[in-house]
Write a protein that holds these residues in place. Structure first.
Motif, PDB file in Angstrom:
ATOM      1  N   ASN A  23       0.849  -1.189   0.000  1.00 16.22           N
ATOM      2  CA  ASN A  23       0.000   0.000   0.000  1.00 16.22           C
ATOM      3  C   ASN A  23       0.895   1.254   0.000  1.00 16.22           C
ATOM      4  O   ASN A  23       1.851   1.331   0.767  1.00 16.22           O
ATOM      5  N   CYS A  87      -3.737   5.914   0.256  1.00 16.19           N
ATOM      6  CA  CYS A  87      -4.192   4.746   1.037  1.00 16.19           C
ATOM      7  C   CYS A  87      -5.031   3.805   0.184  1.00 16.19           C
ATOM      8  O   CYS A  87      -5.252   2.655   0.562  1.00 16.19           O
ATOM      9  N   ASN A  90      -2.750   0.130  -4.037  1.00 18.25           N
ATOM     10  CA  ASN A  90      -1.822  -0.973  -3.801  1.00 18.25           C
ATOM     11  C   ASN A  90      -1.017  -1.166  -5.087  1.00 18.25           C
ATOM     12  O   ASN A  90      -1.579  -1.118  -6.184  1.00 18.25           O
TER      13      ASN A  90
ATOM     14  N   THR B  72      -7.899  -5.050   6.132  1.00 19.39           N
ATOM     15  CA  THR B  72      -7.761  -4.508   4.779  1.00 19.39           C
ATOM     16  C   THR B  72      -8.179  -5.517   3.701  1.00 19.39           C
ATOM     17  O   THR B  72      -8.290  -5.156   2.545  1.00 19.39           O
TER      18      THR B  72
END
Lengths: 107, 416
Positions: A23, A87, A90, B72
């Motif tokens: 990330n 955030c 990825n 996540t």
């Protein structure tokens, strides 16, 4: 391994090698990139991890989500076409180097 | 709700223990553990990155890295089976599930998007002046008085005024909000005596909450009105707008109240840390973050596996509840240097107090705003925050805070 290059407002560049899937915000916080505040810690609620993504490789990233789109309206620095919340990014394995610019201000 | 229903929760397969997973035996929800949970969390972290919580028959994670991993990866670890111990896929929840908390994408994105807009930093900016004025007034009154109960007189009074105003609630009847929030957070744990007593005390509060969530009972220029405007625009239905008002009320009060109380507790116990904030109020926002890391308000909740998934080398079946100990992640020494030290100079970026990922607390920016403003109002007027007696802990299955904090606010000009 992919590399993320953070370009700070004063032009300084910091390159960080990461695992695929890393990330961008977490990488920045873990490597002391001061311009990435990330107050909400990755919930897309604060808009203080705003970055401008340079074009090369950006087509490989997942597109801006609905919630991210709303939240980018709260970004302190100007919103541009290549604005993202770090955030929400990825790094995919296919990317060699991802360059992100850190804006002047986050709040 | 029948007795049989209470007993079946979390015990789908009593006595079974998964192989190759360290077993943790203590009861997370006992008074003893809740009085000081941190040594128990350390036990969990030391046992391993994935543990088996024997008492309630669930997996559990307490390390920073495993907590982040679970939160996540919402595709593998879902919320739609409930974020408490009760598995909505096999058991009956105590209320109709929340349409933002207890759902998965894509349904979740639709409601979350509306919440994100209403609670975004940009829209909250409009509230700052009013919030500051209220905090200054309230703190000035308490400083003039000297002795007070930090919980009743400030930690509760402030959000009950400013947050409830922001949602658009009528001034009368707000006392119903606290038992309702208490119930919601107890319900994420087991249906133990604490849960049952809380449910029995709830009485007329549910009816009051249902009533004030209706459009005609909400003031104009409020979050509530904005939710109904989103319904007019077709983003959500009108029934959903009412449910989202309910979500704001259940999620947004007790939590902020406990956070303010925990801050008062920390600064009364660590006067040298208060001196840092008092002399440099610009640090207030970071200091609140450290309060949240050091003594997190929300302690734990659950996710449920949607498929067989490998966690830390262990194969976990589909449909398994996983306890997520966010307050433990915030004390993980593998992640935080001096994790057990309260230090307002620390930058506690990406702490887990509000969770993270798509279900990270939607109200966290208004919670921070309230807490920062209260702390700055105190910094402007208060030399020292002196404890006057034993604080009283409030026991709740999921959130941690105080029900009473006898304090004295020593005014600046009369300080030494």
């Amino acid at each position: 391994m992919p590399t993320i290059v953070f370009v700070e407002p004063d032009g300084q560049r910091k390159a960080v090698e990461v695992e695929a899937g890393a990330n961008v915000m977490r990488t920045a916080v873990g490597h002391g990139i001061a311009g990435i505040v990330a107050e909400c810690g990755g919930a897309a609620m604060c808009a203080t991890c705003h970055v401008y993504v340079e074009e090369a490789g950006s087509e490989l990233l997942a597109p801006v989500g609905e919630v991210e789109h709303e939240m980018l309206e709260s970004a302190a620095a100007e919103r541009r076409e290549n604005s993202r919340l770090s955030c929400q990014i990825n790094v995919p394995s296919e990317i060699g180097t991802l360059v992100v610019q850190v804006p002047e201000k986050q709040y | 709700m029948s007795q049989a229903h209470f007993e079946q929760v979390g015990k789908a397969n009593p006595g079974w223990t998964p192989p190759h997973v360290p077993v943790v035996a203590f009861d997370l929800y006992s008074d003893e553990v809740m009085s000081n949970p941190y040594p128990y969390y350390e036990q969990v972290r030391e046992a391993g990155p994935l543990v088996w919580m024997e008492k309630y028959g669930t997996y559990g994670v307490g390390n920073y890295s495993s907590v982040v991993r679970v939160l996540t990866d919402h595709d593998s670890f879902c919320s739609s089976a409930g974020v408490g111990l009760t598995n909505f896929h096999t058991e009956t929840p105590w209320r109709k599930p929340s349409i933002i908390l207890e759902v998965d994408p894509p349904d979740h994105s639709r409601t979350r998007k509306v919440f994100s807009r209403i609670l975004s930093p940009r829209s909250l900016n409009k509230l700052r002046d009013r919030f500051e004025m209220e905090a200054q007034k309230m703190v000035a009154r308490l400083v003039a008085r000297g002795d007070c109960d930090g919980v009743k007189d400030l930690a509760e009074a402030y959000p009950l005024k400013v947050f409830a105003d922001a949602v658009g609630l009528p001034a009368d009847g707000r006392e119903h909000l606290l038992p309702y929030g208490d119930m919601v957070f107890n319900a994420f744990g087991p249906q133990n005596d604490r849960f049952k007593e809380c449910l029995a005390r709830l009485g007329p509060s549910i009816a009051w909450i249902t009533e004030v969530c209706q459009r005609q009972n909400l003031n104009e220029n409020s979050f509530g009105a904005e939710l109904y405007a989103a319904a007019d625009a077709g983003e959500i239905t009108h029934e959903e707008a009412g449910m989202l008002v309910r979500t704001m009320l259940s999620a947004g009060l007790d939590t902020t109240i406990f956070t303010l109380g925990n801050a008062l507790f920390c600064f009364s116990r660590y006067p040298e840390q208060w001196a840092i904030v008092r002399d440099n109020p610009a640090i207030a926002r970071q200091a609140i973050e450290e309060v949240l890391r050091f003594d997190s308000t929300f302690h734990s909740f659950y996710r449920t596996t949607t498929r067989p998934v490998t966690i830390e080398g262990v194969e976990v079946d589909k449909g398994q509840k996983i306890l997520v100990l966010i307050a433990s992640a915030n004390r993980d020494t593998r992640h935080w240097e001096g994790a057990d030290t309260f230090d307002v100079h620390r930058r506690p970026a990406a702490n887990m107090a509000f969770g993270t990922g798509i279900h990270g607390c939607a109200g966290q920016m208004i919670a921070r705003l309230e807490a920062e403003i209260v702390l700055k109002a105190l910094a402007a007027q208060v030399e020292r925050i002196e404890p006057l007696g034993e604080p009283e802990l409030h026991f709740n299955n999921t959130v941690r805070g105080y029900s009473s904090l006898p304090l004295r606010f020593v005014p600046k000009d009369k300080g030494e």
